[in-house]
Design a protein around this motif. Structure first.
Motif, mmCIF file in Angstrom:
data_model
loop_
_atom_site.group_PDB
_atom_site.id
_atom_site.type_symbol
_atom_site.label_atom_id
_atom_site.label_comp_id
_atom_site.label_asym_id
_atom_site.label_seq_id
_atom_site.Cartn_x
_atom_site.Cartn_y
_atom_site.Cartn_z
ATOM 1 N N ARG A 281 -114.006 78.452 0.423
ATOM 2 C CA ARG A 281 -112.627 78.466 0.915
ATOM 3 C C ARG A 281 -112.006 77.106 0.630
ATOM 4 N NH1 ARG A 281 -109.905 81.920 3.429
ATOM 5 N NH2 ARG A 281 -111.668 83.192 4.034
ATOM 6 N N LYS A 282 -110.976 77.096 -0.233
ATOM 7 C CA LYS A 282 -110.278 75.862 -0.605
ATOM 8 C C LYS A 282 -109.203 75.501 0.413
ATOM 9 C CE LYS A 282 -112.313 75.113 -4.553
ATOM 10 N NZ LYS A 282 -113.081 73.927 -4.813
ATOM 11 N N GLU B 3 -106.424 79.994 -0.111
ATOM 12 C CA GLU B 3 -107.065 79.935 -1.419
ATOM 13 C C GLU B 3 -108.588 79.985 -1.300
ATOM 14 O OE1 GLU B 3 -107.253 77.040 -5.349
ATOM 15 O OE2 GLU B 3 -106.093 76.408 -3.610
ATOM 16 N N VAL B 4 -109.173 80.896 -2.080
ATOM 17 C CA VAL B 4 -110.621 81.061 -2.107
ATOM 18 C C VAL B 4 -111.082 81.029 -3.557
ATOM 19 C CG1 VAL B 4 -112.486 82.706 -1.667
ATOM 20 C CG2 VAL B 4 -110.687 82.432 0.012
ATOM 21 N N GLU B 5 -112.223 80.418 -3.789
ATOM 22 C CA GLU B 5 -112.795 80.381 -5.124
ATOM 23 C C GLU B 5 -114.187 80.999 -5.079
ATOM 24 O OE1 GLU B 5 -114.685 76.809 -7.553
ATOM 25 O OE2 GLU B 5 -112.485 76.695 -7.518
ATOM 26 N N ILE B 6 -114.491 81.852 -6.060
ATOM 27 C CA ILE B 6 -115.820 82.454 -6.155
ATOM 28 C C ILE B 6 -116.371 82.153 -7.544
ATOM 29 C CG2 ILE B 6 -117.187 84.564 -6.048
ATOM 30 C CD1 ILE B 6 -115.053 85.738 -4.208
ATOM 31 N N PRO B 7 -117.328 81.221 -7.627
ATOM 32 C CA PRO B 7 -117.929 80.884 -8.924
ATOM 33 C C PRO B 7 -118.662 82.103 -9.519
ATOM 34 C CG PRO B 7 -118.459 79.225 -7.267
ATOM 35 C CD PRO B 7 -117.849 80.392 -6.543
ATOM 36 N N ASP C 272 -120.133 86.718 0.301
ATOM 37 C CA ASP C 272 -120.346 85.327 0.710
ATOM 38 C C ASP C 272 -121.617 85.238 1.531
ATOM 39 O OD1 ASP C 272 -119.679 86.258 3.320
ATOM 40 O OD2 ASP C 272 -117.585 85.747 2.994
ATOM 41 N N LYS D 176 -118.815 82.150 -2.185
ATOM 42 C CA LYS D 176 -117.383 82.008 -1.921
ATOM 43 C C LYS D 176 -117.102 80.667 -1.249
ATOM 44 C CE LYS D 176 -115.355 84.507 1.348
ATOM 45 N NZ LYS D 176 -114.776 85.675 2.015
#
Length: 195
Positions: free
Chosen positions: A157-158, A162-166, A120, A155
Motif C-alpha cells: 500500500r503506497k 494507491e496499491v502496488e503489486i509486484p 496479499d 501487495k
C-alpha cells in the motif's frame, strides 16, 4: 437489519444468530493515521449486543475458519472461509474442461499443478486453508491424490488510494515461487481467491 435485530431483542426471543456474507466494515481493523476510527471494533460491539451467534465470511482480521477475535476482545464471532468453496468450484471448472477436451484429469494436474493464492499476506492464511481443503476435496470427489500449493502476492500500500503489486508470488517463508514440482508457473493452474 439493525431495526429487525433490535425488534427481536425487545421481543425477548430465545436466541439470535446473524449470518453476514459481507462484512465490509471489517476492513478498517486498525488505525492507519492518528485520529482514525476502527470501524470494525465499533460495529462488532454493536453486533455483540444484538446477537448471540455471529457467523461471517472471511472477516478481514481473521486467518482461517473458526472463532475470531479483534484486539483480544472475546466476541462470539465464528469466521467461515468462503475461499474453500471458491477453490472447489474453480477446480470443478478445470475438471469439466478436461472432460470436454477428453483429457485425463490426473495427467492434466501433473502437467499443470494447482497453486491457490491470496492477493496479499493478510489473505495468505485463507488461501492456505483453501488449498489444503481443496487437496482433500480432489481426493474424495475425484480420487486423485495431488499436492495443492499455496502462496500470496506481495501487495504494497503506497497511500490510502494507491496499491502496488509486484509481478511475483511468495510462499509461506517469503520466498518467490517460480515453479511447482519443476513446472514453470506459466504452466500451472493458479486460483486467485479474494473477498
Amino acid at each position: 437489519l439493525w431495526l429487525m435485530l433490535v425488534a427481536l431483542r425487545r421481543a425477548k426471543v430465545g436466541s439470535i444468530a446473524l449470518i453476514n456474507t459481507y462484512a465490509g466494515y471489517s476492513r478498517q481493523d486498525k488505525a492507519f493515521k492518528s485520529g482514525e476510527g476502527v470501524s470494525a471494533l465499533t460495529m462488532l460491539k454493536i453486533i455483540d449486543a444484538l446477537v448471540d451467534t455471529y457467523l461471517v465470511l472471511n472477516i478481514h482480521y481473521g486467518k482461517k475458519s473458526g472463532l475470531a477475535h479483534l484486539d483480544g476482545y472475546p466476541y462470539n464471532i465464528y469466521n467461515l472461509n468462503a475461499f474453500v468453496q471458491i477453490a472447489e468450484n474453480l477446480f470443478n471448472f478445470v475438471a469439466r474442461q478436461a472432460k470436454q477436451l477428453n483429457l485425463n484429469l490426473a495427467a492434466e494436474l501433473n502437467a499443470h499443478p494447482i497453486l491457490v493464492i491470496g492477493p496479499d499476506d493478510g489473505a495468505f492464511w485463507y488461501a492456505r486453508e483453501a488449498a489444503q481443503r481443496l487437496q482433500v476435496y480432489i481426493k474424495e470427489e475425484y480420487g486423485i491424490d495431488i499436492d495443492v500449493r499455496y502462496g500470496y502476492m506481495d501487495k504494497v500500500r503506497k497511500s490510502s488510494t494507491e496499491v502496488e503489486i509486484p509481478p511475483y508470488i511468495l510462499d509461506d517463508t517469503g520466498q518467490t515461487i517460480t515453479t511447482i514440482d519443476g513446472v514453470d508457473l506459466k504452466e500451472c493452474w493458479v486460483f486467485i481467491v479474494d473477498d
